[in-house]
Design an enzyme around this catalytic site. Sequence first.
Site, PDB file in Angstrom:
ATOM      1  N   PHE A   1       0.732  -1.703   0.305  1.00  0.00           N
ATOM      2  CA  PHE A   1      -0.266   0.167  -0.481  1.00  0.00           C
ATOM      3  C   PHE A   1       1.026   1.586   0.378  1.00  0.00           C
ATOM      4  CE2 PHE A   1      -2.898  -2.914   2.407  1.00  0.00           C
ATOM      5  CZ  PHE A   1      -4.151  -2.764   1.517  1.00  0.00           C
TER       6      PHE A   1
ATOM      7  N   THR B   1      -4.156   2.480  -8.876  1.00  0.00           N
ATOM      8  CA  THR B   1      -5.581   3.365  -8.583  1.00  0.00           C
ATOM      9  C   THR B   1      -5.856   3.525 -10.258  1.00  0.00           C
ATOM     10  OG1 THR B   1      -5.767   5.629  -8.453  1.00  0.00           O
ATOM     11  CG2 THR B   1      -3.344   4.839  -8.986  1.00  0.00           C
ATOM     12  N   ASP B   2      -6.683   3.842 -10.301  1.00  0.00           N
ATOM     13  CA  ASP B   2      -7.845   4.015 -11.890  1.00  0.00           C
ATOM     14  C   ASP B   2      -7.031   5.391 -11.989  1.00  0.00           C
ATOM     15  OD1 ASP B   2      -8.753   6.413 -10.165  1.00  0.00           O
ATOM     16  OD2 ASP B   2     -10.846   6.012 -10.694  1.00  0.00           O
ATOM     17  N   GLU B   3      -6.406   5.850 -11.763  1.00  0.00           N
ATOM     18  CA  GLU B   3      -5.931   7.387 -11.906  1.00  0.00           C
ATOM     19  C   GLU B   3      -4.447   7.160 -13.739  1.00  0.00           C
ATOM     20  OE1 GLU B   3      -4.983  10.441  -9.844  1.00  0.00           O
ATOM     21  OE2 GLU B   3      -6.464   9.692  -7.925  1.00  0.00           O
TER      22      GLU B   3
ATOM     23  N   TYR C   1       1.455  11.854  -9.573  1.00  0.00           N
ATOM     24  CA  TYR C   1       1.171  11.015  -8.556  1.00  0.00           C
ATOM     25  C   TYR C   1       0.960   9.877  -9.525  1.00  0.00           C
ATOM     26  CZ  TYR C   1      -2.748   8.306  -5.844  1.00  0.00           C
ATOM     27  OH  TYR C   1      -2.712   7.090  -5.984  1.00  0.00           O
TER      28      TYR C   1
ATOM     29  N   ALA D   1       1.409   9.507 -12.887  1.00  0.00           N
ATOM     30  CA  ALA D   1       3.011   9.035 -13.164  1.00  0.00           C
ATOM     31  C   ALA D   1       3.566   7.658 -12.806  1.00  0.00           C
ATOM     32  CB  ALA D   1       3.197   9.803 -14.153  1.00  0.00           C
TER      33      ALA D   1
ATOM     34  N   LYS E   1      -7.510  14.787   1.358  1.00  0.00           N
ATOM     35  CA  LYS E   1      -8.298  14.970   0.391  1.00  0.00           C
ATOM     36  C   LYS E   1     -10.088  14.963   0.550  1.00  0.00           C
ATOM     37  CE  LYS E   1      -4.839  11.605  -0.980  1.00  0.00           C
ATOM     38  NZ  LYS E   1      -4.864  11.018  -0.433  1.00  0.00           N
TER      39      LYS E   1
ATOM     40  N   ASN F   1     -18.796  16.658  -7.955  1.00  0.00           N
ATOM     41  CA  ASN F   1     -17.584  16.506  -6.787  1.00  0.00           C
ATOM     42  C   ASN F   1     -19.362  17.934  -6.130  1.00  0.00           C
ATOM     43  OD1 ASN F   1     -15.165  15.793  -7.192  1.00  0.00           O
ATOM     44  ND2 ASN F   1     -13.869  17.857  -8.145  1.00  0.00           N
TER      45      ASN F   1
ATOM     46  N   PRO G   1      -3.448  22.600 -11.901  1.00  0.00           N
ATOM     47  CA  PRO G   1      -3.742  21.989 -13.192  1.00  0.00           C
ATOM     48  C   PRO G   1      -3.499  20.393 -13.623  1.00  0.00           C
ATOM     49  CG  PRO G   1      -1.495  23.530 -11.842  1.00  0.00           C
ATOM     50  CD  PRO G   1      -2.922  22.430 -11.035  1.00  0.00           C
TER      51      PRO G   1
HETATM   52  P1  NAD Z   1      -1.929   7.339   2.183  1.00  0.00           P
HETATM   53  O1  NAD Z   1      -1.134   8.756   2.272  1.00  0.00           O
HETATM   54  O2  NAD Z   1      -3.216   7.502   3.766  1.00  0.00           O
HETATM   55  O3  NAD Z   1      -1.366   6.455   2.984  1.00  0.00           O
HETATM   56  C1  NAD Z   1       0.074   5.560   2.560  1.00  0.00           C
HETATM   57  C2  NAD Z   1       0.865   5.313   4.113  1.00  0.00           C
HETATM   58  O4  NAD Z   1       2.113   5.310   3.423  1.00  0.00           O
HETATM   59  C3  NAD Z   1       1.505   6.401   4.996  1.00  0.00           C
HETATM   60  O5  NAD Z   1       1.195   5.350   5.768  1.00  0.00           O
HETATM   61  C4  NAD Z   1       2.884   6.861   4.933  1.00  0.00           C
HETATM   62  O6  NAD Z   1       3.387   6.654   6.687  1.00  0.00           O
HETATM   63  C5  NAD Z   1       3.122   5.183   4.180  1.00  0.00           C
HETATM   64  N1  NAD Z   1       4.415   5.829   3.253  1.00  0.00           N
HETATM   65  C6  NAD Z   1       4.701   6.493   2.450  1.00  0.00           C
HETATM   66  N2  NAD Z   1       6.331   6.833   1.868  1.00  0.00           N
HETATM   67  C7  NAD Z   1       6.513   5.048   2.852  1.00  0.00           C
HETATM   68  C8  NAD Z   1       7.658   4.619   2.389  1.00  0.00           C
HETATM   69  N3  NAD Z   1       8.696   5.392   1.915  1.00  0.00           N
HETATM   70  N4  NAD Z   1       8.389   3.773   3.536  1.00  0.00           N
HETATM   71  C9  NAD Z   1       7.385   3.141   4.747  1.00  0.00           C
HETATM   72  N5  NAD Z   1       5.795   4.042   4.424  1.00  0.00           N
HETATM   73  C10 NAD Z   1       5.736   4.919   3.381  1.00  0.00           C
HETATM   74  O7  NAD Z   1      -2.557   6.430   1.820  1.00  0.00           O
HETATM   75  P2  NAD Z   1      -3.764   5.439   1.189  1.00  0.00           P
HETATM   76  O8  NAD Z   1      -5.175   6.662   0.471  1.00  0.00           O
HETATM   77  O9  NAD Z   1      -4.121   5.525   2.517  1.00  0.00           O
HETATM   78  O10 NAD Z   1      -3.199   4.776   0.119  1.00  0.00           O
HETATM   79  C11 NAD Z   1      -2.837   3.005   0.321  1.00  0.00           C
HETATM   80  C12 NAD Z   1      -2.990   2.761  -1.606  1.00  0.00           C
HETATM   81  O11 NAD Z   1      -4.209   3.008  -2.135  1.00  0.00           O
HETATM   82  C13 NAD Z   1      -1.353   4.030  -2.226  1.00  0.00           C
HETATM   83  O12 NAD Z   1      -0.440   3.042  -2.821  1.00  0.00           O
HETATM   84  C14 NAD Z   1      -2.254   4.612  -3.169  1.00  0.00           C
HETATM   85  O13 NAD Z   1      -1.872   4.848  -4.129  1.00  0.00           O
HETATM   86  C15 NAD Z   1      -3.674   3.695  -3.294  1.00  0.00           C
HETATM   87  N6  NAD Z   1      -5.161   3.958  -3.527  1.00  0.00           N
HETATM   88  C16 NAD Z   1      -5.335   4.890  -3.109  1.00  0.00           C
HETATM   89  C17 NAD Z   1      -6.827   5.409  -3.409  1.00  0.00           C
HETATM   90  C18 NAD Z   1      -7.567   6.502  -2.239  1.00  0.00           C
HETATM   91  O14 NAD Z   1      -8.881   6.757  -2.943  1.00  0.00           O
HETATM   92  N7  NAD Z   1      -7.182   7.080  -1.636  1.00  0.00           N
HETATM   93  C19 NAD Z   1      -7.410   4.857  -4.549  1.00  0.00           C
HETATM   94  C20 NAD Z   1      -6.541   3.867  -5.342  1.00  0.00           C
HETATM   95  C21 NAD Z   1      -5.490   3.163  -4.485  1.00  0.00           C
HETATM   96  P1  TYD Z   2      -9.052  14.275  -4.310  1.00  0.00           P
HETATM   97  O1  TYD Z   2      -9.471  13.361  -3.346  1.00  0.00           O
HETATM   98  O2  TYD Z   2      -7.085  15.181  -4.051  1.00  0.00           O
HETATM   99  O3  TYD Z   2      -8.836  12.581  -5.326  1.00  0.00           O
HETATM  100  P2  TYD Z   2      -8.157  12.862  -6.811  1.00  0.00           P
HETATM  101  O4  TYD Z   2      -7.679  14.037  -6.608  1.00  0.00           O
HETATM  102  O5  TYD Z   2      -6.552  11.837  -6.265  1.00  0.00           O
HETATM  103  O6  TYD Z   2      -9.188  12.290  -7.625  1.00  0.00           O
HETATM  104  O7  TYD Z   2      -9.702  15.174  -5.063  1.00  0.00           O
HETATM  105  C1  TYD Z   2     -10.967  13.871  -5.542  1.00  0.00           C
HETATM  106  C2  TYD Z   2     -11.797  15.343  -6.986  1.00  0.00           C
HETATM  107  O8  TYD Z   2     -11.854  16.927  -5.409  1.00  0.00           O
HETATM  108  C3  TYD Z   2     -10.821  15.816  -7.266  1.00  0.00           C
HETATM  109  O9  TYD Z   2     -11.487  16.349  -8.487  1.00  0.00           O
HETATM  110  C4  TYD Z   2     -10.328  17.595  -7.283  1.00  0.00           C
HETATM  111  C5  TYD Z   2     -11.443  18.009  -5.974  1.00  0.00           C
HETATM  112  N1  TYD Z   2     -11.399  18.457  -5.000  1.00  0.00           N
HETATM  113  C6  TYD Z   2     -11.699  20.290  -4.810  1.00  0.00           C
HETATM  114  O10 TYD Z   2     -12.395  20.245  -5.681  1.00  0.00           O
HETATM  115  N2  TYD Z   2     -11.166  20.867  -4.025  1.00  0.00           N
HETATM  116  C7  TYD Z   2     -10.416  20.504  -3.176  1.00  0.00           C
HETATM  117  O11 TYD Z   2     -10.029  21.276  -2.179  1.00  0.00           O
HETATM  118  C8  TYD Z   2      -9.704  18.901  -3.249  1.00  0.00           C
HETATM  119  C9  TYD Z   2      -8.639  18.847  -1.700  1.00  0.00           C
HETATM  120  C10 TYD Z   2     -10.022  18.369  -4.558  1.00  0.00           C
END
Ligand code: NAD
Ligand code: TYD
Length: 342
Positions: free
Chosen positions: A86, A130-132, A156, A158, A195, A255, A280
């Site tokens: 993760f 991720t879907d991104e 991110y 990329a 987020k 959003n 951007p």
């Molecule tokens: P998050 O930022 O909340 O957590 C990431 C964790 O990774 C943190 O605890 C951080 O301390 C740890 N970390 C970062 N770099 C590290 C390193 N070099 N060594 C050890 N630990 C490290 O992120 P999240 O939202 O929980 O996402 C987890 C994973 O899921 C990520 O890979 C993200 O790309 C993927 N993901 C997230 C979403 C989402 O909506 N949040 C959706 C799809 C996929």
């Molecule tokens: P985010 O939670 O950063 O996830 P991601 O960009 O990885 O999808 O953002 C979700 C959506 O919300 C995205 O279209 C950007 C928008 N957004 C705002 O409009 N305002 C904000 O302050 C943030 C953080 C995101």
Amino acid sequence: MNHKNILITGAAGFIGSNFIDYLIYDEEIKDINLIVIDNLSYCGNLNNLSFAEKFSNYKFIKGDICDSALLEKIIQDNNIDSIIHFAAESHVDRSIMDSTPFLINNVLGTVKLLDVAKKYKISKYLQVSTDEVYGSLGSDDHGFTEKNNITPNSPYSASKAAADHFVMSYYTTHKLNVLITRCSNNYGPKQFPEKLIPLMIQNAINNKELPVYGDGMNVRDWIYVKDHCAAIWKVFNEGEFGEVYNIGGECEKPNIEIVKTILKKLGKSEKLIKYVSDRPGHDRRYAMDISKIKNQLNWTPKIDFEKGIEATIDWYLNNLEWINDIVSGEYLEYYKKQYGEK
Ligand code: NAD
Ligand code: TYD
């Protein structure tokens, strides 16, 4: 189940800590040891895992996945047989400010992990992606399938795409047993308030402006975090090596609709909404076609948005201390940089 000692990276963060919560109470996995490594970066929070400390099959190790020597020691000491990865830098806006931590933690970190997985003949390696990585969709386009091209737009995405390519290359070249999951936007308890959803909840609670980028019509496909955790566990146990599985909530929303829902549920005025300049390279729309995981692994999302958002808002209302601990100097500095001039 033939895995006994799973190394789970990044579990002090949002999804990883929910994943430990999802597994640890399950009687069926009480014989599986969950060994967590996390370097507790700005969004890693040991409080997120305090519930797990009483379980003898859980262990936390503070450390960096870029540290190969440490990874080797952990694998040897704990007889690790599989890895669920993760750990990552996960916020698009931060990647726009500075790409380098994304290159280091997401790309180099993944390669370091793959190398030890190869060296110690790890029997299963799951990459949480991720879907991104697929890029952005037009309003009439079909949702992403696993066959879509990888065309990331932000630093991110990329970095996540590069990591996915490395994972697949270790399958082809080194015969490492890999799996990749690609999930849409998660929401739920313990998400760092940078987020969209937790940021808007926090600002609304504090009667602060809610900064909406652009016209507020960018669309995301939202999934409750526990559904994502269930899908990862399903893929880990039943997925076919070398395959990618899309995961999504089948819940597309612009959003602005999310923001208005949060305000309504908290009884706050829409006057708090502030349209600010756009991100951007802002991806317009993400949507997932999840036919593959549905048909092949019999997984579907269970928690609908109405229920999920209420549970999430309740969690934040009941855990104001969690937020207060997080809103530290680093967060305030980031917030000022990101929103100060908008
Ligand atoms: P998050 O930022 O909340 O957590 C990431 C964790 O990774 C943190 O605890 C951080 O301390 C740890 N970390 C970062 N770099 C590290 C390193 N070099 N060594 C050890 N630990 C490290 O992120 P999240 O939202 O929980 O996402 C987890 C994973 O899921 C990520 O890979 C993200 O790309 C993927 N993901 C997230 C979403 C989402 O909506 N949040 C959706 C799809 C996929
Ligand atoms: P985010 O939670 O950063 O996830 P991601 O960009 O990885 O999808 O953002 C979700 C959506 O919300 C995205 O279209 C950007 C928008 N957004 C705002 O409009 N305002 C904000 O302050 C943030 C953080 C995101």
